[in-house]
Design an enzyme around this catalytic site. Structure first.
Site, PDB file in Angstrom:
ATOM      1  N   ASP A  12      52.275 -13.744 108.563  1.00 28.37           N
ATOM      2  CA  ASP A  12      52.894 -13.304 106.836  1.00 28.37           C
ATOM      3  C   ASP A  12      52.570 -12.308 106.048  1.00 28.37           C
ATOM      4  OD1 ASP A  12      55.149 -15.293 106.117  1.00 28.37           O
ATOM      5  OD2 ASP A  12      53.781 -15.557 104.153  1.00 28.37           O
ATOM      6  N   LEU A  20      63.200 -17.897  97.046  1.00 30.23           N
ATOM      7  CA  LEU A  20      62.191 -17.715  94.933  1.00 30.23           C
ATOM      8  C   LEU A  20      62.267 -19.505  95.497  1.00 30.23           C
ATOM      9  CD1 LEU A  20      65.557 -17.027  93.073  1.00 30.23           C
ATOM     10  CD2 LEU A  20      62.884 -15.546  93.854  1.00 30.23           C
ATOM     11  N   GLU A  44      68.108 -21.487  96.980  1.00 30.83           N
ATOM     12  CA  GLU A  44      69.240 -21.669  98.309  1.00 30.83           C
ATOM     13  C   GLU A  44      69.764 -23.164  97.692  1.00 30.83           C
ATOM     14  OE1 GLU A  44      66.687 -23.220 101.389  1.00 30.83           O
ATOM     15  OE2 GLU A  44      66.147 -21.380 102.011  1.00 30.83           O
TER      16      GLU A  44
END
Length: 260
Positions: free
Chosen positions: A9, A68, A197
């Site tokens: 990551d 977020l 989103e």
């Protein structure tokens, strides 16, 4: 007999310039202990970079990605590569998160080690657990780290929930401003992950007051853009503001396929 693949990551952030990734420690200690900014949510950023041209045309040179969710990171991209990111050595630093403290004065951590926990000081494992799981939005509100629940509590007049949401929006806004400065401007701002989103109210709060930087939100588009890819900035705005659903699982599958 089943191959096992590890997908980093942090690998996406290997392009960060040294000045962005270094901490002001003694150089020998930092090198010996590999203490530097690694960054996280790189798989998510890779997903956004891959999807952006398909969704919105060409990939602009200066993008800020706001991932977020329960964990939060803000990443500055230059020519599709990581230039700086808010998470550091660990995913604990940066923006105020659901239960993680985000940026904090190291002296405050030392104070917790000396004086926290029953007034006798935290042991290191206790302090680590505290900073990861008892702080952030949960710590400020005293009730929850879930933005949906905080928004509902705020409507009922809960002051702790209001403070937590203000802290979250303020924290994200500061990183956006800082990364506009280091990038020398901004062409596109992208919201992704669960809050990015799904939460039109938080996107609106974060962007409030940024009009002077060319970031202007179309509130009607913003309200309609829930779990969909699309533009939420006003027509003709200097900066493209968009929602792009990240797909980390798809990126890991693609990387696995490439490796095997």
């Amino acid at each position: 007999t089943v191959p096992i693949v590890a997908v980093s990551d942090s690998a996406f952030h290997r392009t960060m310039p040294a000045v962005a990734g270094a901490y002001a420690l003694k150089a020998d200690d930092a090198k010996k202990l590999s203490i530097r900014k690694f960054g996280y949510h790189g798989i998510s950023c890779t997903s956004i970079v891959r999807k952006f041209p398909k969704l919105f045309g060409t990939l602009p040179p200066r993008i800020i990605v706001c991932h977020l969710g329960g964990g939060v990171s803000i990443t500055a991209l230059k020519d599709g590569k990581s230039f700086d990111t808010s998470m550091g050595l660990t995913p604990l630093s940066g923006v105020v998160m659901a239960t993680r403290v985000g940026d904090i004065d190291p002296g405050a951590v030392l104070a917790l080690l000396r004086e926290g926990g029953q007034g006798v000081g935290f042991a290191i494992p206790e302090a680590e657990d505290y900073l990861y799981h008892s702080c952030g939005l949960l710590g400020i509100s005293g009730k929850t780290g879930d933005v949906r629940e905080l928004l509902a509590l705020e409507k009922k007049g809960d002051e702790g929930a209001k403070r937590a949401l203000l802290a979250f929006a303020y924290s994200v806004k500061k990183y956006i401003g800082a990364y506009i400065a280091v990038l020398g401007g901004i062409d596109a701002l992208v919201f992704s992950a669960t809050i990015g989103e799904r939460s039109a109210p938080m996107r609106s709060r974060i962007l409030q007051g940024l009009e002077g930087l060319g970031i202007t939100l179309d509130e009607a588009k913003n309200e309609a853009m829930v779990e969909k890819d699309g533009v939420i900035s006003k027509a003709g705005a200097h900066v493209l503001v968009a929602v792009a659903r990240t797909d980390e699982m798809d990126e890991m599958a693609k990387e696995t396929q490439r490796l095997l």
